[in-house]
Write a protein that holds these residues in place. Structure first.
Motif, short mmCIF file in Angstrom:
data_model
loop_
_atom_site.label_atom_id
_atom_site.label_comp_id
_atom_site.label_asym_id
_atom_site.label_seq_id
_atom_site.Cartn_x
_atom_site.Cartn_y
_atom_site.Cartn_z
N GLU A 77 9.31 11.53 73.10
CA GLU A 77 8.85 12.43 73.19
C GLU A 77 8.31 13.34 71.92
O GLU A 77 8.51 15.05 72.53
CB GLU A 77 10.01 13.16 73.87
CG GLU A 77 10.70 12.52 75.08
CD GLU A 77 11.93 13.27 76.07
OE1 GLU A 77 12.61 14.21 75.47
OE2 GLU A 77 12.32 12.42 77.12
N LEU A 78 8.69 13.07 71.14
CA LEU A 78 8.30 14.01 69.20
C LEU A 78 6.82 14.14 69.22
O LEU A 78 6.71 12.37 69.26
CB LEU A 78 9.23 14.37 69.44
CG LEU A 78 10.30 14.11 69.32
CD1 LEU A 78 11.72 13.98 67.89
CD2 LEU A 78 11.01 16.34 69.96
N PRO A 79 6.22 15.18 68.37
CA PRO A 79 4.78 14.18 67.81
C PRO A 79 5.35 13.95 66.32
O PRO A 79 6.46 13.65 66.00
CB PRO A 79 4.40 16.21 68.14
CG PRO A 79 5.31 17.41 68.00
CD PRO A 79 5.88 16.50 69.09
N LEU A 80 4.56 14.39 65.94
CA LEU A 80 5.16 13.55 64.18
C LEU A 80 6.12 14.92 63.24
O LEU A 80 5.64 15.38 64.14
CB LEU A 80 3.74 13.73 63.08
CG LEU A 80 2.86 12.32 63.46
CD1 LEU A 80 2.30 11.90 62.36
CD2 LEU A 80 4.22 11.13 63.33
N TYR A 81 6.54 14.40 62.14
CA TYR A 81 7.47 15.06 61.66
C TYR A 81 6.85 16.33 60.98
O TYR A 81 7.02 17.51 61.30
CB TYR A 81 7.90 14.79 60.58
CG TYR A 81 8.61 15.48 59.52
CD1 TYR A 81 10.23 15.85 59.57
CD2 TYR A 81 8.69 15.77 58.23
CE1 TYR A 81 10.73 16.32 59.04
CE2 TYR A 81 9.15 17.06 57.38
CZ TYR A 81 10.74 17.16 58.13
OH TYR A 81 11.33 17.60 57.03
N SER A 82 5.88 16.55 60.83
CA SER A 82 4.64 18.20 60.88
C SER A 82 5.11 19.18 61.61
O SER A 82 4.24 19.45 61.56
CB SER A 82 3.92 17.67 59.45
OG SER A 82 2.26 16.91 60.82
N ARG A 83 4.76 18.21 62.55
CA ARG A 83 4.80 19.42 63.94
C ARG A 83 6.12 19.57 65.40
O ARG A 83 5.36 19.20 66.69
CB ARG A 83 3.98 18.53 65.05
CG ARG A 83 2.22 18.28 63.83
CD ARG A 83 0.93 17.59 64.60
NE ARG A 83 -0.43 17.59 63.91
CZ ARG A 83 -1.80 16.98 64.71
NH1 ARG A 83 -1.92 16.92 65.35
NH2 ARG A 83 -2.23 16.51 63.03
#
Length: 329
Positions: A77-83
């Motif tokens: 449910e998450l995007p990449l760390y930078s986002r």
């Protein structure tokens, strides 16, 4: 923008410059409050790097761990760390709860975020100062000069401002859009530099060719389209075109230097001086020497760590040259 440069044109360019500067300055200081976890991972949430002295290493995170959840949120449910969304961003001293899978076993780890290293902060500040110099000195000639070269230099300044300040404040899940705009501006900066040296101090055959001009800008437009595809199909196309963009930037910069060399070879010495091109040559020389001091591991002088800041010699010399040529003509 055709025709003479009017006060309205100057006002619009100034507003754009102020907006870029305000956006970048706010973002620079806002990002100082964002902590550093000391680890990275792939789009598949596999940890691929852990800093030796970072919070991730202290918490027991290892390369090869697969992140399962962050603060109870499944990574699906998450995007990449930078986002990551704003709610997951941590300040120095705050912790983040990760559940990772290692050799088939789940592990719960608490990563305490640290402050951004001084070296990274110095690098960010140096890049921002160089970009600000391009922005300020790019617009400076427009105060009193009405030539097309002054307008071209203003465009270079705005592109440099976006390239250095374009990231701005942290935008959460939309942060990738800002970083892609910044990357596009970096490539546009190299495009405009090439175009400038194809026309300064005199229009060259390649610069007068509509075909050449069209190709120069069309390649940039196609690359922007690739960046848009990265955003649409993220993370499937995660950083797919980054290396291509760097290669294009290098190519544009090499061609710009070729155009400079052509000017030096084909232009009488007195005209080089009268047009201000000799000032630009001095600026390029100072910038190249500064980069040599910064990159050479076996050649260190007192203060050479700050040598890359001398890149500002390029926008300063270009502004002086544009003003000098305008006075001479």
């Amino acid at each position: 923008m055709g025709g003479p440069i009017t006060n309205r044109h100057r006002a619009l360019l100034l507003v754009a410059a102020v907006a870029i500067t305000a956006w970048g300055t706010f973002g620079f200081f806002q990002r100082l409050d964002i902590g550093r976890g000391g680890f990275t991972y792939s789009p598949e949430y596999l940890v691929n790097y852990v800093e030796p002295e970072g919070g991730g290493r202290a918490a027991g995170l290892q390369v090869g761990d697969r992140v399962v959840s962050v603060e109870g949120i499944p990574v699906e449910e998450l995007p990449l760390y930078s986002r990551w969304p704003h709610s997951l961003i941590r300040r120095p001293g705050e912790s983040l709860r990760l559940v990772v899978e290692r050799e088939g076993e789940p592990l719960s780890l608490g990563v305490v975020y640290g402050a951004t290293p001084r070296g990274v902060l110095n690098l960010r500040l140096g890049v921002a100062l160089v970009g600000l110099a391009f922005l300020v000195f790019g617009l400076w000639p427009l105060v009193s000069v009405h030539t097309s070269h002054a307008l071209a230099l203003a465009g270079i300044g705005l592109a440099a401002g976006m390239a250095t300040f374009g990231a701005g404040p942290y935008l959460g899940t939309w942060d990738g859009v800002a970083s892609h705009v910044q990357f596009a501006a970096m490539l546009l900066l190299s495009v405009l530099l090439l175009r400038f040296f194809l026309t300064f101090p005199r229009l060259k055959r390649a610069g007068a060719s509509r075909l050449v001009t069209g190709v120069i800008y069309a390649v940039w437009v196609l690359f922007v389209a690739c960046l848009v595809l990265e955003l649409i199909f993220h993370p499937t196309l995660y950083h797919t075109f980054g290396s291509l963009g760097m290669l294009l930037m290098l190519g544009y910069c090499v061609l710009a230097l070729v155009a400079v060399a052509h000017t030096v070879v084909t232009t009488p010495r007195q005209e080089l001086s009268d047009s201000g091109m000799s000032l630009i040559l001095i600026g390029i020389f100072v910038a190249v020497v500064s980069l040599f001091l910064a990159l050479s591991s076996g050649f260190r002088l007192p203060g050479s760590a700050y040598a890359p800041l001398l890149i500002v010699a390029i926008p300063v010399s270009m502004a002086l040259a544009v003003r000098k040529q305008a006075r001479a003509t």
